[in-house]
Enzyme design. Structure first.
Site, PDB file in Angstrom:
ATOM      1  N   ASP A 290     -30.943  90.232 -14.985  1.00  0.00           N
ATOM      2  CA  ASP A 290     -31.638  89.169 -14.248  1.00  0.00           C
ATOM      3  C   ASP A 290     -32.928  89.693 -13.631  1.00  0.00           C
ATOM      4  O   ASP A 290     -33.328  89.244 -12.554  1.00  0.00           O
ATOM      5  CB  ASP A 290     -30.721  88.546 -13.180  1.00  0.00           C
ATOM      6  CG  ASP A 290     -31.275  87.213 -12.666  1.00  0.00           C
ATOM      7  OD1 ASP A 290     -32.135  86.618 -13.341  1.00  0.00           O
ATOM      8  OD2 ASP A 290     -30.839  86.775 -11.586  1.00  0.00           O
TER       9      ASP A 290
ATOM     10  N   ASN B  53     -37.125  79.697 -18.192  1.00  0.00           N
ATOM     11  CA  ASN B  53     -37.620  78.950 -17.014  1.00  0.00           C
ATOM     12  C   ASN B  53     -39.088  79.241 -16.721  1.00  0.00           C
ATOM     13  O   ASN B  53     -39.451  79.662 -15.641  1.00  0.00           O
ATOM     14  CB  ASN B  53     -36.737  79.217 -15.776  1.00  0.00           C
ATOM     15  CG  ASN B  53     -36.719  80.677 -15.344  1.00  0.00           C
ATOM     16  OD1 ASN B  53     -36.917  81.570 -16.160  1.00  0.00           O
ATOM     17  ND2 ASN B  53     -36.474  80.911 -14.070  1.00  0.00           N
TER      18      ASN B  53
ATOM     19  N   HIS C 198     -29.830  89.133 -19.948  1.00  0.00           N
ATOM     20  CA  HIS C 198     -30.434  88.154 -19.018  1.00  0.00           C
ATOM     21  C   HIS C 198     -31.733  88.717 -18.439  1.00  0.00           C
ATOM     22  O   HIS C 198     -31.707  89.541 -17.532  1.00  0.00           O
ATOM     23  CB  HIS C 198     -29.456  87.831 -17.871  1.00  0.00           C
ATOM     24  CG  HIS C 198     -29.916  86.729 -16.966  1.00  0.00           C
ATOM     25  ND1 HIS C 198     -29.104  85.683 -16.587  1.00  0.00           N
ATOM     26  CD2 HIS C 198     -31.095  86.492 -16.354  1.00  0.00           C
ATOM     27  CE1 HIS C 198     -29.759  84.864 -15.792  1.00  0.00           C
ATOM     28  NE2 HIS C 198     -30.979  85.339 -15.624  1.00  0.00           N
TER      29      HIS C 198
ATOM     30  N   LYS D 287     -29.647  77.397 -22.000  1.00  0.00           N
ATOM     31  CA  LYS D 287     -29.453  77.748 -20.590  1.00  0.00           C
ATOM     32  C   LYS D 287     -29.344  76.476 -19.757  1.00  0.00           C
ATOM     33  O   LYS D 287     -30.212  75.608 -19.806  1.00  0.00           O
ATOM     34  CB  LYS D 287     -30.642  78.583 -20.103  1.00  0.00           C
ATOM     35  CG  LYS D 287     -30.567  78.998 -18.639  1.00  0.00           C
ATOM     36  CD  LYS D 287     -29.469  80.029 -18.377  1.00  0.00           C
ATOM     37  CE  LYS D 287     -29.263  80.293 -16.890  1.00  0.00           C
ATOM     38  NZ  LYS D 287     -30.089  81.351 -16.344  1.00  0.00           N
TER      39      LYS D 287
ATOM     40  N   HIS E 200     -26.267  78.929 -15.064  1.00  0.00           N
ATOM     41  CA  HIS E 200     -26.547  79.346 -13.674  1.00  0.00           C
ATOM     42  C   HIS E 200     -25.558  78.553 -12.818  1.00  0.00           C
ATOM     43  O   HIS E 200     -25.750  77.362 -12.599  1.00  0.00           O
ATOM     44  CB  HIS E 200     -28.000  79.038 -13.280  1.00  0.00           C
ATOM     45  CG  HIS E 200     -28.319  79.516 -11.901  1.00  0.00           C
ATOM     46  ND1 HIS E 200     -29.127  80.601 -11.640  1.00  0.00           N
ATOM     47  CD2 HIS E 200     -27.895  79.081 -10.689  1.00  0.00           C
ATOM     48  CE1 HIS E 200     -29.188  80.806 -10.334  1.00  0.00           C
ATOM     49  NE2 HIS E 200     -28.457  79.891  -9.730  1.00  0.00           N
TER      50      HIS E 200
ATOM     51  N   HIS F 166     -41.758  88.622  -9.419  1.00  0.00           N
ATOM     52  CA  HIS F 166     -42.619  87.680  -8.693  1.00  0.00           C
ATOM     53  C   HIS F 166     -43.697  88.504  -7.997  1.00  0.00           C
ATOM     54  O   HIS F 166     -43.416  89.625  -7.547  1.00  0.00           O
ATOM     55  CB  HIS F 166     -41.826  86.945  -7.602  1.00  0.00           C
ATOM     56  CG  HIS F 166     -40.830  85.971  -8.125  1.00  0.00           C
ATOM     57  ND1 HIS F 166     -41.160  84.697  -8.538  1.00  0.00           N
ATOM     58  CD2 HIS F 166     -39.490  86.081  -8.317  1.00  0.00           C
ATOM     59  CE1 HIS F 166     -40.065  84.058  -8.943  1.00  0.00           C
ATOM     60  NE2 HIS F 166     -39.037  84.880  -8.836  1.00  0.00           N
TER      61      HIS F 166
ATOM     62  N   HIS G 259     -36.004  87.746 -17.295  1.00  0.00           N
ATOM     63  CA  HIS G 259     -37.141  86.836 -17.115  1.00  0.00           C
ATOM     64  C   HIS G 259     -38.396  87.641 -17.412  1.00  0.00           C
ATOM     65  O   HIS G 259     -38.704  88.587 -16.680  1.00  0.00           O
ATOM     66  CB  HIS G 259     -37.197  86.305 -15.678  1.00  0.00           C
ATOM     67  CG  HIS G 259     -35.973  85.523 -15.304  1.00  0.00           C
ATOM     68  ND1 HIS G 259     -35.878  84.159 -15.475  1.00  0.00           N
ATOM     69  CD2 HIS G 259     -34.778  85.921 -14.814  1.00  0.00           C
ATOM     70  CE1 HIS G 259     -34.676  83.753 -15.084  1.00  0.00           C
ATOM     71  NE2 HIS G 259     -33.984  84.808 -14.683  1.00  0.00           N
ATOM     72  N   LEU G 260     -39.091  87.262 -18.477  1.00  0.00           N
ATOM     73  CA  LEU G 260     -40.290  88.016 -18.858  1.00  0.00           C
ATOM     74  C   LEU G 260     -41.562  87.317 -18.427  1.00  0.00           C
ATOM     75  O   LEU G 260     -42.637  87.908 -18.507  1.00  0.00           O
ATOM     76  CB  LEU G 260     -40.316  88.245 -20.376  1.00  0.00           C
ATOM     77  CG  LEU G 260     -39.248  89.190 -20.927  1.00  0.00           C
ATOM     78  CD1 LEU G 260     -39.327  89.258 -22.455  1.00  0.00           C
ATOM     79  CD2 LEU G 260     -39.406  90.596 -20.335  1.00  0.00           C
TER      80      LEU G 260
ATOM     81  N   HIS H 273     -24.948  86.161 -14.115  1.00  0.00           N
ATOM     82  CA  HIS H 273     -25.024  86.868 -12.819  1.00  0.00           C
ATOM     83  C   HIS H 273     -23.907  86.447 -11.850  1.00  0.00           C
ATOM     84  O   HIS H 273     -24.143  85.899 -10.788  1.00  0.00           O
ATOM     85  CB  HIS H 273     -26.397  86.711 -12.155  1.00  0.00           C
ATOM     86  CG  HIS H 273     -27.049  85.364 -12.309  1.00  0.00           C
ATOM     87  ND1 HIS H 273     -26.427  84.189 -11.968  1.00  0.00           N
ATOM     88  CD2 HIS H 273     -28.276  85.023 -12.761  1.00  0.00           C
ATOM     89  CE1 HIS H 273     -27.262  83.198 -12.217  1.00  0.00           C
ATOM     90  NE2 HIS H 273     -28.369  83.660 -12.690  1.00  0.00           N
TER      91      HIS H 273
ATOM     92  N   ALA I  78     -36.981  83.429  -4.898  1.00  0.00           N
ATOM     93  CA  ALA I  78     -35.802  84.222  -5.290  1.00  0.00           C
ATOM     94  C   ALA I  78     -36.075  84.971  -6.574  1.00  0.00           C
ATOM     95  O   ALA I  78     -36.611  84.407  -7.524  1.00  0.00           O
ATOM     96  CB  ALA I  78     -34.612  83.290  -5.477  1.00  0.00           C
TER      97      ALA I  78
HETATM   98  C1  NCD Z   1     -34.770  83.856 -11.227  1.00  0.00           C
HETATM   99  C2  NCD Z   1     -36.279  83.696 -11.437  1.00  0.00           C
HETATM  100  O1  NCD Z   1     -37.061  84.152 -10.597  1.00  0.00           O
HETATM  101  O2  NCD Z   1     -36.680  83.155 -12.479  1.00  0.00           O
HETATM  102  N1  NCD Z   1     -34.534  84.162  -9.841  1.00  0.00           N
HETATM  103  C3  NCD Z   1     -33.432  84.755  -9.332  1.00  0.00           C
HETATM  104  O3  NCD Z   1     -33.313  84.820  -8.111  1.00  0.00           O
HETATM  105  N2  NCD Z   1     -32.500  85.264 -10.093  1.00  0.00           N
HETATM  106  C4  NCD Z   1     -34.053  82.647 -11.665  1.00  0.00           C
HETATM  107  C5  NCD Z   1     -32.557  82.832 -11.761  1.00  0.00           C
HETATM  108  O4  NCD Z   1     -32.058  83.513 -12.652  1.00  0.00           O
HETATM  109  O5  NCD Z   1     -31.859  82.310 -10.892  1.00  0.00           O
HETATM  110 ZN    ZN Z   2     -32.093  84.753 -14.037  1.00  0.00          ZN
END
Ligand code: NCD
Ligand code: ZN
Length: 357
Positions: free
Chosen positions: A257, A51, A23, A109, A146, A261, A25-26, A184, A273
């Site tokens: 995860d 996403n 899991h 997803k 999710h 940001h 996010h790149l 998660h 988040a």
């Molecule tokens: C993730 C994101 O920033 O893309 N944020 C997070 O709090 N985990 C999205 C997600 O996996 O809920």
């Molecule tokens: Zn995530």
């Protein structure tokens, strides 16, 4: 292979088969180029979340995103992105099957609409998704969820539990052959639900949910860099998750995860988040497994259970972790801003000694 743990004498160390991150996010563009090398340095493969803005929902968009990831990979690094597609109210069963059968993606997803960062295009009516889920069931394609209720009336700390009771349990009953990964996981009850369906349901567990509880978010003041979704829960849940991760059960596996940001987006009146773990993920897991006297089970959690669930070959090569303290970088510059690292500026007790591909 069984993981090798060093004999007593020097610092403890553990050598495991190269792990995968189920899991991540790149992101895209400059952020992708900045964060990808950290994940690629630790993991052989990673499941890439879809996403983006706009989300990646089609075979063409996912194939193009995969190409951008491979183009962003520094020369000499060996990392395989495993792609996912983002389900919306408009997803067509044929498109889902086309992407799976062409190996463009390995899973879909499900974000309930509005549940988390960039989830506003997510699914508003999960029951209406039945034709898509039936097709996935038929072709053996896993659904990654999710799992949080989106009704704003539901207390944020109850959103996972509410989703499980009201959405996941009925969904598992309706689609009895569907393979599901609860992403998660954050509560003791969800971990038990996963165990009860372990022949076809699994869960990923993040480093932060093993290390922090909801009080950590307010330790001495508001800690925006510990805010993620699902939000960390009470201490009893953290302890239950540690038992799940380190207990050797095949239905639990590694998924960081990692969700970068810019600092300005986190330290804002309405901060977003997501926690960035790229440089520290394996060191954090090693610390937790060492604290739980379960280093001999790290390899199953990190390098075997996920691949087996997805029907993929195990990786060759190894990673060696050693109990030697190392200070974590505070943040990474990205353009005009920077991304704060989980545990940034602290000393972690475990470090990566070496990777053999
Ligand atoms: C993730 C994101 O920033 O893309 N944020 C997070 O709090 N985990 C999205 C997600 O996996 O809920
Ligand atoms: Zn995530």
């Amino acid at each position: 292979m069984s993981s090798a743990i060093s004999p007593s004498g020097g610092p403890r160390s553990v050598t495991i088969r190269r792990p995968d991150d189920w899991h991540i996010h790149l992101r895209d563009g400059a952020m992708l180029r900045r964060v990808l090398p950290f994940t690629a340095a630790q993991f052989a493969r990673g499941i890439v979340m879809p996403n983006l803005v706009p989300p990646v929902t089609t075979v063409a968009a996912v194939a193009a995103y995969r190409r951008r990831i491979l183009d962003a990979l520094p020369a000499g690094m060996d990392f395989q992105p495993m792609m996912t597609c983002y389900l919306t109210d408009a997803t067509a069963p044929d498109e889902i099957a086309r992407g799976f059968e062409s190996r463009t993606w390995i899973a879909a997803k499900l974000y309930p609409a509005g549940a988390t960062t960039n989830a506003h295009h997510g699914v508003t009516d999960i029951a209406a998704l039945a034709p898509v889920l039936e097709r996935m069931e038929g072709i053996g394609m896993p659904l990654l969820i999710h799992g949080e209720a989106t009704d704003p009336e539901v207390d944020i700390f109850d959103r996972e539990e509410r989703f499980m009771d009201q959405v996941l349990v009925p969904l598992l009953a309706r689609h009895q052959g569907l393979k599901v990964v609860v992403e998660h996981v954050t509560t003791a009850e969800t971990a038990d639900l996963v165990r009860a369906h372990a022949s076809r349901v699994a869960a990923t567990i993040t480093p932060h949910h093993l290390m922090i509880n909801r009080t950590s978010l307010f330790q001495g003041g508001l800690r925006p860099h510990l805010y993620c979704l699902p939000v960390a829960k009470r201490e009893r849940h953290r302890l239950a998750l540690r038992r799940a991760a380190t207990g050797g059960e095949a239905c639990f596996f590694l998924g960081t995860d990692t969700a970068p940001h810019p600092r300005a987006a986190k330290q804002a009146a309405c901060g977003c988040a997501g926690i960035f773990l790229g440089p520290v993920a394996l060191q954090c897991y090693a610390q937790v497994f060492a604290e739980e006297n379960a280093l001999d089970r790290l390899e199953a959690f990190a390098s075997e259970n996920g691949a087996r669930f997805h029907g993929l070959a195990l990786n060759e090569g190894t990673v060696t972790l050693v109990e030697r303290p190392e200070r974590v970088i505070d943040s990474l510059p990205v353009g005009e801003d920077e991304v704060v690292v989980f545990r940034g500026g602290e000393e972690l007790p475990w470090s990566i000694e070496g990777v053999r591909q």
